[in-house]
Design a protein around this motif. Sequence first.
Motif, PDB file in Angstrom:
ATOM      1  N   SER A 229      -4.921   4.308   0.442  1.00 10.36           N
ATOM      2  CA  SER A 229      -5.434   3.245  -0.786  1.00 10.36           C
ATOM      3  C   SER A 229      -5.883   2.096   0.269  1.00 10.36           C
ATOM      4  O   SER A 229      -5.258   2.116   1.229  1.00 10.36           O
ATOM      5  CB  SER A 229      -3.895   3.200  -1.577  1.00 10.36           C
ATOM      6  OG  SER A 229      -3.065   2.699  -0.732  1.00 10.36           O
TER       7      SER A 229
ATOM      8  N   ARG B 209       0.290   2.447   5.167  1.00 11.26           N
ATOM      9  CA  ARG B 209       1.658   2.605   4.168  1.00 11.26           C
ATOM     10  C   ARG B 209       2.429   1.512   4.458  1.00 11.26           C
ATOM     11  O   ARG B 209       3.496   1.620   5.656  1.00 11.26           O
ATOM     12  CB  ARG B 209       2.115   4.282   3.374  1.00 11.26           C
ATOM     13  CG  ARG B 209       1.327   5.146   3.596  1.00 11.26           C
ATOM     14  CD  ARG B 209       2.019   6.078   3.399  1.00 11.26           C
ATOM     15  NE  ARG B 209       2.361   6.589   4.368  1.00 11.26           N
ATOM     16  CZ  ARG B 209       3.974   7.328   4.563  1.00 11.26           C
ATOM     17  NH1 ARG B 209       4.270   6.775   3.833  1.00 11.26           N
ATOM     18  NH2 ARG B 209       4.092   7.758   6.084  1.00 11.26           N
TER      19      ARG B 209
ATOM     20  N   PHE C  61       0.274  -1.307   0.146  1.00 17.15           N
ATOM     21  CA  PHE C  61      -0.293   0.021  -0.067  1.00 17.15           C
ATOM     22  C   PHE C  61       0.448   1.274   0.100  1.00 17.15           C
ATOM     23  O   PHE C  61       1.771   1.333   1.255  1.00 17.15           O
ATOM     24  CB  PHE C  61      -0.738  -0.014   1.164  1.00 17.15           C
ATOM     25  CG  PHE C  61      -1.785  -0.940   1.517  1.00 17.15           C
ATOM     26  CD1 PHE C  61      -3.063  -1.089   1.191  1.00 17.15           C
ATOM     27  CD2 PHE C  61      -1.466  -2.369   2.194  1.00 17.15           C
ATOM     28  CE1 PHE C  61      -4.125  -2.497   1.599  1.00 17.15           C
ATOM     29  CE2 PHE C  61      -2.055  -4.039   1.827  1.00 17.15           C
ATOM     30  CZ  PHE C  61      -3.459  -3.301   2.216  1.00 17.15           C
ATOM     31  N   ASP C  62       0.657   2.063  -1.010  1.00 16.29           N
ATOM     32  CA  ASP C  62       1.528   2.847  -0.642  1.00 16.29           C
ATOM     33  C   ASP C  62       1.288   4.730  -0.845  1.00 16.29           C
ATOM     34  O   ASP C  62       2.149   5.373  -0.827  1.00 16.29           O
ATOM     35  CB  ASP C  62       2.782   2.948  -2.671  1.00 16.29           C
ATOM     36  CG  ASP C  62       1.495   3.098  -3.565  1.00 16.29           C
ATOM     37  OD1 ASP C  62      -0.099   2.916  -3.363  1.00 16.29           O
ATOM     38  OD2 ASP C  62       1.981   2.917  -4.810  1.00 16.29           O
ATOM     39  N   LYS C  63       0.349   4.822  -0.547  1.00 12.90           N
ATOM     40  CA  LYS C  63      -0.922   5.897  -0.134  1.00 12.90           C
ATOM     41  C   LYS C  63      -1.360   5.568   1.059  1.00 12.90           C
ATOM     42  O   LYS C  63      -2.392   4.112   1.862  1.00 12.90           O
ATOM     43  CB  LYS C  63      -1.199   6.086  -1.112  1.00 12.90           C
ATOM     44  CG  LYS C  63      -0.965   6.409  -2.749  1.00 12.90           C
ATOM     45  CD  LYS C  63      -1.964   7.229  -3.851  1.00 12.90           C
ATOM     46  CE  LYS C  63      -1.199   8.163  -4.975  1.00 12.90           C
ATOM     47  NZ  LYS C  63      -2.111   8.009  -5.561  1.00 12.90           N
ATOM     48  N   GLU C  64      -2.128   6.425   2.234  1.00 15.03           N
ATOM     49  CA  GLU C  64      -2.366   6.457   3.108  1.00 15.03           C
ATOM     50  C   GLU C  64      -4.206   5.983   2.214  1.00 15.03           C
ATOM     51  O   GLU C  64      -4.945   5.949   3.702  1.00 15.03           O
ATOM     52  CB  GLU C  64      -2.121   8.104   3.744  1.00 15.03           C
ATOM     53  CG  GLU C  64      -1.481   7.777   4.743  1.00 15.03           C
ATOM     54  CD  GLU C  64      -1.528   9.119   6.227  1.00 15.03           C
ATOM     55  OE1 GLU C  64      -2.737   9.440   6.258  1.00 15.03           O
ATOM     56  OE2 GLU C  64      -0.734   9.082   6.266  1.00 15.03           O
TER      57      GLU C  64
ATOM     58  N   ALA D 100       6.657   4.320   7.842  1.00 19.53           N
ATOM     59  CA  ALA D 100       5.168   4.640   8.385  1.00 19.53           C
ATOM     60  C   ALA D 100       4.876   4.545  10.047  1.00 19.53           C
ATOM     61  O   ALA D 100       5.188   3.587  11.029  1.00 19.53           O
ATOM     62  CB  ALA D 100       4.267   4.991   7.774  1.00 19.53           C
TER      63      ALA D 100
ATOM     64  N   THR E 174       6.968  -1.927   7.071  1.00 18.29           N
ATOM     65  CA  THR E 174       6.500  -0.310   7.154  1.00 18.29           C
ATOM     66  C   THR E 174       7.259   0.065   7.734  1.00 18.29           C
ATOM     67  O   THR E 174       8.300   0.159   8.414  1.00 18.29           O
ATOM     68  CB  THR E 174       5.329   0.005   8.002  1.00 18.29           C
ATOM     69  OG1 THR E 174       4.873   0.990   7.512  1.00 18.29           O
ATOM     70  CG2 THR E 174       5.218  -0.521   8.800  1.00 18.29           C
TER      71      THR E 174
END
Length: 1307
Positions: free
Chosen positions: A800, A927, A795-798, A823, A821
């Motif tokens: 998504s 992410r 998952f490359d975006k918050e 993040a 992660t």
Amino acid sequence: MALRSKGVFWIISRLALLLSCSGTSAGDGCDSALLSNLPPSSFRSSSQLSSSHAAGFAKLNRRDGAGGWSPLISDSYQWLEVDLGERTKITAVATQGRYGSSDWLTSYLLMFSDTGHNWKQYRQEDSLGSFPGNSNADSVVQHKLQQPAVARFLRLIPLDWDPSGRIGLRVETYGCPYTSDVVSFGGDGVSGLMFRPSAGLKQKSKEVVSLEFKTMKNSGMLLHAEGQHGFSLSLELERGKLLLLLRQASSPSPEPQRLASLGSLLDDQHWHHVALEQKHSHLNLSVDKHVERIHIPLLSNWSIRQLSVGASQRPNFFKENFHGCLENLLYDDLNLIELSKHRDPQTALQGNVSFFCPEPTSVAVTFPEHQSFLQLPWSTSLPSGTLSIGFQFRTWNKAGLLTTFDLPQQKGVVWLYLSEARLCLQIHKAGKKLLELSAGSALNDGQWHSIAVISRLGHLTVSVDKDKGGVAHTTSPVPVNIDNQIFFGGCPGEGQKQECRNPFEGFQGCMRLISLDNQLVNLIAVQQRLLGNYSQLQIDMCGITDRCSPSHCEHGGVCTQSWTAFQCNCSDSGYSGATCHSSVFEPSCEAYKHNGNTSGYFHIDVDGSGPIKPQLVYCNMTEENTWLVIQHNNTELTRVRPSPGVNQQAVRFQYSAEEEQLLAVIHQSEHCQQELSYRCRKSRLLNTQEGSPFSWWLGGPSPGRVQTYWGGAHPGSRQCACGLQGNCVDLQHYCNCDADRGEWSEDSGLVTHKGNLPVRSLVLGDVQRPGSEAAYRVGPLRCRGDENFWNAAFFDKETSYLHFPTFHGELSADISFLFKTTASSGVFLENLGIKDFIRIELSSSTQVVFSFDVGNGPLDVSVNSSIPLNDNRWHRVRAERNVKEASLRLDELPVVVQKAPADGHFHLQLNSQLFIGGTASRQKGFRGCIRSLQLNGATLDLEERAKITPGVRPGCPGHCSSYGSLCHHQGRCVERDNGFHCDCSQSAYSGVFCHTEVSAVFKPETSISYIFKEPFEFSRNSSASPPSLHSTMAPKGEDISLSFRTTQSPALLLLVTAVRRQFLTLLINKHDLLEVRYKLDSSREAEVLRSSGRSLADGQLHSLHIRRLTDSVSVQVDQTPREEFNLTSYGEFLDIRALVLGRVQGFEDLDPDLTRFGSLGFSGCLSVVRFNSITPLKAALLHPDTSPVVISGPLVQSSCGSAASANPYAAENTHRLSDDPGSMGSGQPLVNAMKTDSVLIGGVIAVVIFVVVTILAITARVLYRRKETYRSQEVKEVKQEDSQDFHYNNQADSQNVSRENPKEFFL
């Protein structure tokens, strides 16, 4: 007059109810108001504040009187009761506060009864007993009952009310009339009803028998159905449970087969619904809300011929008959009670049968808390020293005080109590125990037990269940007299006046039929505060609950309980947790490998917490791929023995795993294969491509599908491997065996199509002709890879996320996954309901939180880590929630547990989509990577969903950051798409994790020379450096390590020589000590560095580590402190020529004493030899053809370098390399099966030929060994000879790598 007016009111209310019901639709036809037309006399209460606050004013939305009911005192012992006049179906209840006041209920209990006694509490869920009330005096709060109740009386008991006011209530219930036909069977033991379906009735595909019953007896035959073929089904009460039993007339055992057990505490004198449905071979049994489904192939064509209810025509089948009432007894659409009333010829009655239900009045009292007690006045009227106490009780607790009273004249005390589920009686005086008796056992089984204590003329008797459960007699040391009071269940709390001492726990359970001196105590008078005293009691009901029926313990866990809770014993189940929900085993061999395990037997649980049981498999982890191996009953090469008169031979294979286990393993594996081999002589296999096959096999899900291709070919091709490759012995055929030749041929290969695995059976056809011979082999099922284990998404975006269908985990839910992660926060998973929800998130860089709400309010379980979790390494999360607790585990940190409330909601009700990596609000998304996500044992396919979802990528590389530490001894972690592997090329070790010692047994004549530069190269260019391919050492030093065992001294361990008369040697001198000799300057003598350690020629395993940097040398032996040396001369090894292990020969420029040591050779074990990045021993043993090594003398690969090896030289024995650990072959192995069964003269001829061939072979072998040298790289399996022209090799798959496989080398 009052009685007459009450009857008029009741008639009017019934007419109004019927009219209101007749005008409703079928969907909502049972929701009419029931109380609005009842007369005030139908309402009763525990007390009233005044006449204007009487119970008759408690009608919904009415303002009469004071606007509702309020009791005199607001406490938890108040109640409001309504008489509906007759049994009625109740579907909802609504409440209001008292009009114009601050009096309302905030929670209450709802009770029902048919008689106004023996109340039963209604529960919305199995553990949820209370109903939420109001928040003000005027709003109406209505609750629809999940299961309608049928009763004449209802009672509301206030639990909580507005703290600024008092109890105030207006109420309404909703429902419709209820009609039923009732029959009762007396206690004469022969009362019953029989039914025989008419002979002309057409046999139905489905038969249903349903009824309601109520009884106070815990055992008895309820229903018995007889049908064809001597089969009969029975429903029997046994200790309050309903059993479904199957009897078969032809069975040698008189005991019936138990098919199901449902329900508990069914002897509570309340109605219970039972339905038995039979359709072909399927049976469904339902008791109240619980259903059990049974499959019985024997009953596929069975139907009922005679039905007996209450008593059977076969009294020898049953110990007791039913005593109680039945209503609505239906056989399909026939009302059998109504037929009996009209004397229908299909029915017959016997014994004491009546068409009404007598209600025995037995008032019970419940002790729900340890602080509950009942105090009764008691002054015996019997002669001095004479008294009797009697009562019945039921409980789940092993301990608790039943009753106690003082002996005032003797200043003593009597205690009657439970201890370890036994009844005990003690008499104390002045702090001393004068007497102790015990009787009975297992009295915490939830059944009613009767107790009698009798003292007469100095003799004391204690009996359980009228002496059936045990009795104890003794002579009392003091007269047992009482002249004041007696306590049951416990004692009043501190600060109260009553003198009562209780060193035991208070009793939790039910009591009834309490008698003192043979006089039954009026418990209704106690409830009305007219007799005795009590606290925290529930009178006129038994509130016992069976928390183990149905059992919340999963996977065979054993349920036990106390009054307030249940426990699950998960021993030997393979599962853990409060309800035995989560598997303790990994789902695959791949998972065990990544825990750092090596080859061996492991239990795997392919679906985690799902229904498939764990299975024992062999995990072969010796290769880059990890293989899971499942055996069957014959993996040996086996001779086909034709049977007279049988044209085809069928062979079936039984696997060590169950059917669902096999299919699950195949489904989740990346690749599966099974060897299929056929060896033949004049035995055709598939014939031509167009013709019908002589032989075939069945594969795939049981019982298997017919397959007409052979191993190595494509499904449906009707070919063998040679046909696919175009190299059959006869190109006109597609199998070697189809050439029908007189020489032995073979068709073999691997079946790899997963849909056709496993191989279930073979059918071999062309084996009957004269001269036909054949043998077959079906190897074990071998699978590699785990598609679930590496299934991942990035998952490359918050914002998504992935979404899946709603997660269903109403009673138990487990969630496990791995994440990595960078993040510091984000939601891993979320699923919402109307009020309920479940969520797992990374709340900070060091905390994971598991949150949920099942209706009792949000609950959080959090785990804190001491290391950051956003380190881009894999971390494992395991969360579980069940009816007892919620737990969360992070990596290998201790599990954190939160207990669930004992009485509350426990159904998790979700209805939205399941979000992975984000939330429905698209806030706080995650992410990073999520991998191997499992919910209740089912893996979500993240990769497939990610392929069609923007912002999410399938897969997740970068596993070495997490698993690289598994590669030991300079092994290098290499990334793969799905996982990693350890490159051991720069390590002296081998194995999947570079952790297996590479060792060899040396004899005095054994020598290994690792050649860095050939001599002719030096003559051409003496200044050339060694090839970089074979030497990557530091120019100014060496790093050497090895292990050894020996009893030889002196002994040369290692020699390194250079072109310019330089050398380095490690040896054990004549004093058994280590010497390191350096000669870096050819013009000077060698320098000798002697270790001051202990003797090393003791046969034990020792390790050496020598490191030189310029003129500084460090030497470490085993775990002793490192010794430091300084060389007096400084130089570099230039043009290293060779490294020698074992005997040194052909080096004429060595010192004389070193030459002498080298000529002795080395006897013992050398292991894990490393010289800088060079591993000469490993190169000689594992890669002799591609490495610059010269080997002479015997060299045996061994496990002697392992610290666990106690006898290193035993490893010189040659082991057979086997594919399968412990073959379970029950078929006839080829070694024994391939002996000819010819007549005697043929046998003699074969033996003569065999002897001649053997002599010639031995002679040729001797001549060959004298003529030239050879190197044997593997120990070949011994070949078994069956005839003069074909050799059979009895093989198994290469699986058992846990055995060592010595390898000899000669030059």
